[in-house]
Design a protein around this motif. Structure first.
Motif, PDB file in Angstrom:
ATOM      1  N   ILE A  76       0.849  -1.204   0.000  1.00 50.14           N
ATOM      2  CA  ILE A  76       0.000   0.000   0.000  1.00 50.14           C
ATOM      3  C   ILE A  76       0.880   1.248   0.000  1.00 50.14           C
ATOM      4  CG2 ILE A  76      -1.658   1.336   1.368  1.00 50.14           C
ATOM      5  CD1 ILE A  76      -2.797  -1.338   2.364  1.00 50.14           C
ATOM      6  N   SER A  77       1.937   1.229   0.820  1.00 48.87           N
ATOM      7  CA  SER A  77       2.866   2.361   0.881  1.00 48.87           C
ATOM      8  C   SER A  77       3.545   2.589  -0.461  1.00 48.87           C
ATOM      9  CB  SER A  77       3.916   2.097   1.958  1.00 48.87           C
ATOM     10  OG  SER A  77       4.945   3.067   1.908  1.00 48.87           O
ATOM     11  N   LEU A  78       3.964   1.492  -1.098  1.00 48.51           N
ATOM     12  CA  LEU A  78       4.655   1.580  -2.382  1.00 48.51           C
ATOM     13  C   LEU A  78       3.762   2.185  -3.453  1.00 48.51           C
ATOM     14  CD1 LEU A  78       7.050   0.877  -4.257  1.00 48.51           C
ATOM     15  CD2 LEU A  78       6.071  -1.407  -4.491  1.00 48.51           C
ATOM     16  N   VAL A  79       2.541   1.687  -3.563  1.00 45.63           N
ATOM     17  CA  VAL A  79       1.607   2.179  -4.580  1.00 45.63           C
ATOM     18  C   VAL A  79       1.267   3.653  -4.330  1.00 45.63           C
ATOM     19  CG1 VAL A  79      -0.718   1.930  -5.527  1.00 45.63           C
ATOM     20  CG2 VAL A  79       0.647  -0.107  -5.027  1.00 45.63           C
ATOM     21  N   ALA A  80       1.014   4.005  -3.068  1.00 42.53           N
ATOM     22  CA  ALA A  80       0.673   5.390  -2.733  1.00 42.53           C
ATOM     23  C   ALA A  80       1.815   6.336  -3.066  1.00 42.53           C
ATOM     24  CB  ALA A  80       0.316   5.500  -1.253  1.00 42.53           C
ATOM     25  N   ARG A  81       3.046   5.921  -2.776  1.00 42.78           N
ATOM     26  CA  ARG A  81       4.201   6.768  -3.060  1.00 42.78           C
ATOM     27  C   ARG A  81       4.355   7.009  -4.566  1.00 42.78           C
ATOM     28  NH1 ARG A  81       8.402   4.426   1.494  1.00 42.78           N
ATOM     29  NH2 ARG A  81       8.464   6.342   2.726  1.00 42.78           N
ATOM     30  N   ILE A  82       4.180   5.974  -5.342  1.00 39.41           N
ATOM     31  CA  ILE A  82       4.309   6.117  -6.789  1.00 39.41           C
ATOM     32  C   ILE A  82       3.227   7.048  -7.333  1.00 39.41           C
ATOM     33  CG2 ILE A  82       4.144   4.891  -8.992  1.00 39.41           C
ATOM     34  CD1 ILE A  82       5.423   2.474  -7.624  1.00 39.41           C
ATOM     35  N   PHE A  83       1.989   6.864  -6.868  1.00 35.90           N
ATOM     36  CA  PHE A  83       0.875   7.691  -7.341  1.00 35.90           C
ATOM     37  C   PHE A  83       1.083   9.153  -6.951  1.00 35.90           C
ATOM     38  CE2 PHE A  83      -3.234   9.737  -6.599  1.00 35.90           C
ATOM     39  CZ  PHE A  83      -3.826   9.593  -7.837  1.00 35.90           C
ATOM     40  N   VAL A  84       1.372   9.406  -5.666  1.00 29.87           N
ATOM     41  CA  VAL A  84       1.561  10.785  -5.193  1.00 29.87           C
ATOM     42  C   VAL A  84       2.781  11.423  -5.860  1.00 29.87           C
ATOM     43  CG1 VAL A  84       2.082  12.212  -3.169  1.00 29.87           C
ATOM     44  CG2 VAL A  84       0.414  10.359  -2.991  1.00 29.87           C
ATOM     45  N   GLY A  85       3.857  10.653  -5.989  1.00 29.67           N
ATOM     46  CA  GLY A  85       5.068  11.191  -6.606  1.00 29.67           C
ATOM     47  C   GLY A  85       4.854  11.610  -8.048  1.00 29.67           C
ATOM     48  N   ARG A  86       4.210  10.753  -8.825  1.00 28.37           N
ATOM     49  CA  ARG A  86       3.955  11.072 -10.230  1.00 28.37           C
ATOM     50  C   ARG A  86       3.014  12.276 -10.357  1.00 28.37           C
ATOM     51  NH1 ARG A  86       5.103   7.451 -14.242  1.00 28.37           N
ATOM     52  NH2 ARG A  86       3.246   8.074 -15.396  1.00 28.37           N
ATOM     53  N   HIS A  87       2.023  12.355  -9.475  1.00 28.16           N
ATOM     54  CA  HIS A  87       1.092  13.482  -9.510  1.00 28.16           C
ATOM     55  C   HIS A  87       1.810  14.787  -9.176  1.00 28.16           C
ATOM     56  CE1 HIS A  87      -1.954  16.242  -7.767  1.00 28.16           C
ATOM     57  NE2 HIS A  87      -2.668  15.812  -8.802  1.00 28.16           N
ATOM     58  N   ASP A  88       2.683  14.763  -8.145  1.00 32.72           N
ATOM     59  CA  ASP A  88       3.426  15.968  -7.763  1.00 32.72           C
ATOM     60  C   ASP A  88       4.365  16.417  -8.877  1.00 32.72           C
ATOM     61  OD1 ASP A  88       2.145  16.052  -5.381  1.00 32.72           O
ATOM     62  OD2 ASP A  88       3.885  15.587  -4.128  1.00 32.72           O
ATOM     63  N   ILE A  89       5.043  15.472  -9.505  1.00 34.78           N
ATOM     64  CA  ILE A  89       5.971  15.830 -10.586  1.00 34.78           C
ATOM     65  C   ILE A  89       5.210  16.421 -11.767  1.00 34.78           C
ATOM     66  CG2 ILE A  89       7.551  14.875 -12.315  1.00 34.78           C
ATOM     67  CD1 ILE A  89       8.507  12.897 -10.188  1.00 34.78           C
ATOM     68  N   HIS A  90       4.084  15.795 -12.120  1.00 32.63           N
ATOM     69  CA  HIS A  90       3.274  16.306 -13.230  1.00 32.63           C
ATOM     70  C   HIS A  90       2.770  17.718 -12.928  1.00 32.63           C
ATOM     71  CE1 HIS A  90       0.322  16.471 -16.471  1.00 32.63           C
ATOM     72  NE2 HIS A  90      -0.604  16.792 -15.573  1.00 32.63           N
ATOM     73  N   THR A  91       2.227  17.912 -11.722  1.00 34.39           N
ATOM     74  CA  THR A  91       1.709  19.226 -11.339  1.00 34.39           C
ATOM     75  C   THR A  91       2.841  20.246 -11.251  1.00 34.39           C
ATOM     76  OG1 THR A  91      -0.043  18.136 -10.056  1.00 34.39           O
ATOM     77  CG2 THR A  91       0.334  20.484  -9.636  1.00 34.39           C
ATOM     78  N   GLY A  92       3.983  19.815 -10.728  1.00 37.05           N
ATOM     79  CA  GLY A  92       5.125  20.713 -10.609  1.00 37.05           C
ATOM     80  C   GLY A  92       5.630  21.201 -11.954  1.00 37.05           C
ATOM     81  N   HIS A  93       5.720  20.296 -12.925  1.00 33.94           N
ATOM     82  CA  HIS A  93       6.139  20.697 -14.275  1.00 33.94           C
ATOM     83  C   HIS A  93       5.072  21.583 -14.923  1.00 33.94           C
ATOM     84  CE1 HIS A  93       9.866  18.586 -14.585  1.00 33.94           C
ATOM     85  NE2 HIS A  93       9.332  17.383 -14.410  1.00 33.94           N
ATOM     86  N   LEU A  94       3.812  21.251 -14.704  1.00 37.76           N
ATOM     87  CA  LEU A  94       2.719  21.994 -15.323  1.00 37.76           C
ATOM     88  C   LEU A  94       2.683  23.431 -14.821  1.00 37.76           C
ATOM     89  CD1 LEU A  94       0.235  21.817 -17.211  1.00 37.76           C
ATOM     90  CD2 LEU A  94      -1.113  21.172 -15.198  1.00 37.76           C
ATOM     91  N   TYR A  95       2.955  23.624 -13.527  1.00 36.56           N
ATOM     92  CA  TYR A  95       2.874  24.962 -12.935  1.00 36.56           C
ATOM     93  C   TYR A  95       4.242  25.519 -12.536  1.00 36.56           C
ATOM     94  CZ  TYR A  95      -2.126  24.111 -12.856  1.00 36.56           C
ATOM     95  OH  TYR A  95      -3.422  23.851 -13.230  1.00 36.56           O
ATOM     96  N   GLN A  96       5.298  24.941 -13.116  1.00 35.47           N
ATOM     97  CA  GLN A  96       6.657  25.465 -12.959  1.00 35.47           C
ATOM     98  C   GLN A  96       7.064  25.613 -11.495  1.00 35.47           C
ATOM     99  OE1 GLN A  96       7.386  28.964 -15.445  1.00 35.47           O
ATOM    100  NE2 GLN A  96       5.796  28.312 -16.864  1.00 35.47           N
ATOM    101  N   SER A  97       6.838  24.558 -10.716  1.00 33.44           N
ATOM    102  CA  SER A  97       7.228  24.556  -9.306  1.00 33.44           C
ATOM    103  C   SER A  97       8.320  23.517  -9.094  1.00 33.44           C
ATOM    104  CB  SER A  97       6.021  24.244  -8.410  1.00 33.44           C
ATOM    105  OG  SER A  97       6.430  24.062  -7.073  1.00 33.44           O
ATOM    106  N   SER A  98       9.569  23.979  -9.011  1.00 36.03           N
ATOM    107  CA  SER A  98      10.687  23.048  -8.815  1.00 36.03           C
ATOM    108  C   SER A  98      10.596  22.374  -7.448  1.00 36.03           C
ATOM    109  CB  SER A  98      12.020  23.790  -8.943  1.00 36.03           C
ATOM    110  OG  SER A  98      12.120  24.849  -7.992  1.00 36.03           O
ATOM    111  N   ALA A  99      10.063  23.091  -6.441  1.00 40.91           N
ATOM    112  CA  ALA A  99       9.926  22.503  -5.101  1.00 40.91           C
ATOM    113  C   ALA A  99       8.971  21.313  -5.129  1.00 40.91           C
ATOM    114  CB  ALA A  99       9.440  23.557  -4.110  1.00 40.91           C
ATOM    115  N   LEU A 100       7.851  21.450  -5.852  1.00 38.32           N
ATOM    116  CA  LEU A 100       6.887  20.357  -5.940  1.00 38.32           C
ATOM    117  C   LEU A 100       7.455  19.197  -6.750  1.00 38.32           C
ATOM    118  CD1 LEU A 100       4.057  19.538  -5.063  1.00 38.32           C
ATOM    119  CD2 LEU A 100       3.170  20.494  -7.195  1.00 38.32           C
ATOM    120  N   VAL A 101       8.218  19.510  -7.790  1.00 43.25           N
ATOM    121  CA  VAL A 101       8.874  18.451  -8.565  1.00 43.25           C
ATOM    122  C   VAL A 101       9.835  17.669  -7.667  1.00 43.25           C
ATOM    123  CG1 VAL A 101      10.513  17.983 -10.428  1.00 43.25           C
ATOM    124  CG2 VAL A 101       8.649  19.606 -10.793  1.00 43.25           C
ATOM    125  N   HIS A 102      10.612  18.391  -6.839  1.00 44.34           N
ATOM    126  CA  HIS A 102      11.539  17.725  -5.926  1.00 44.34           C
ATOM    127  C   HIS A 102      10.794  16.890  -4.899  1.00 44.34           C
ATOM    128  CE1 HIS A 102      15.232  20.541  -6.654  1.00 44.34           C
ATOM    129  NE2 HIS A 102      14.911  19.803  -7.686  1.00 44.34           N
TER     130      HIS A 102
END
Length: 257
Positions: free
Chosen positions: A124-150
């Motif tokens: 459950i932890s593994l799946v949640a981390r992958i989902f949240v991580g990919r969402h944060d990276i996508h949102t970070g690139h979309l809205y130019q937030s290097s902190a969110l990408v990190h």
């Protein structure tokens, strides 16, 4: 780009990530205490650093939105780069901590406490981390937030901890072979490398990077489209945040103007 919308989306993504990580930390901590598994408790503890990274991203984004004042006439946008630097530091610290613990497991092996439900929690932890991580990276690139990408990269990097715990636990349950220390050592080295690369990128942004050539070309094309302009030279753009730029450009006009 609408700055208010950008800020709200980054804050929303960071807040959701923090809540998910706190819940996962509690779940794994309780499971680790119940079965006496240090590996699961360590995995749960890593969720706390991820939640901290998300909180830092949220606070940094909110503070970066402050209006310019007399002391800082170009605003506070660069605080987002500083929050990204802190998140990168957290990733590096987590990797070093995992490295120390892994070496200790190799030197002083102990029989791990594992059963099916423990591995289910790790999945459950593994799946949640992958989902949240990919969402944060996508949102970070979309809205130019290097902190969110990190922060998203931190999630994906730490998913390796969950993966290592899962693999070592499954191997022990099936073959009674202890691999936790060795797997943890390999994963910790990957995490440290990832953290150092994030630190390099954050420092590079703070120092100031060369503006994209395509953007410079667009600026020149817009200025040159005016019939009175005969040439555009020496474009200088200063960055004061992901979407905050100021600069100057020299233009050539007829000497009769």
């Amino acid at each position: 780009m609408d700055e208010n919308k950008r800020r709200n989306e980054v804050v929303k993504a960071g807040t959701h990530a923090a809540i998910v990580n706190v819940l996962l930390a509690l779940l794994e901590a309780l499971e680790g205490l119940f079965v006496g598994s240090f590996a699961v408790m360590l995995d749960g503890l890593s969720h706390i650093t991820e939640a901290a990274g998300s909180v830092i991203t949220v606070l940094g984004t909110k503070y970066a939105g402050k209006q310019a004042d007399h002391k800082h006439p170009f605003g506070y946008g660069r605080i987002e780069y500083m929050s990204g630097l802190i998140v990168a530091g957290l990733v590096t610290y987590a990797g070093i901590t995992a490295l120390v613990e892994s070496v200790d497991k190799i030197l002083h092996p102990a029989e791990p406490a594992m059963h099916f439900y423990t591995l289910l929690v790790v999945v459950i932890s593994l799946v949640a981390r992958i989902f949240v991580g990919r969402h944060d990276i996508h949102t970070g690139h979309l809205y130019q937030s290097s902190a969110l990408v990190h922060a998203g990269r931190e999630e994906l990097t730490h998913s390796l901890i969950s993966l290592g715990t899962l693999i070592s636990g499954a191997v022990y349950l099936l073959f009674h072979i202890q691999l936790a220390g060795i797997v943890g050592l390999v994963i910790s080295i990957i995490i440290i490398y990832s953290g150092l690369m994030m630190l390099r990128d954050s420092v590079s942004r703070l120092l100031g990077e060369h503006l994209d050539k395509a953007l410079i070309g667009e600026i020149k094309d817009i200025i040159n489209s005016h019939e009175a302009v005969k040439g555009t030279y020496d474009v200088v753009i200063n960055n004061y945040g992901p979407v905050a730029h100021t600069g100057s450009v020299h233009i050539a006009v007829l000497d009769t103007m």
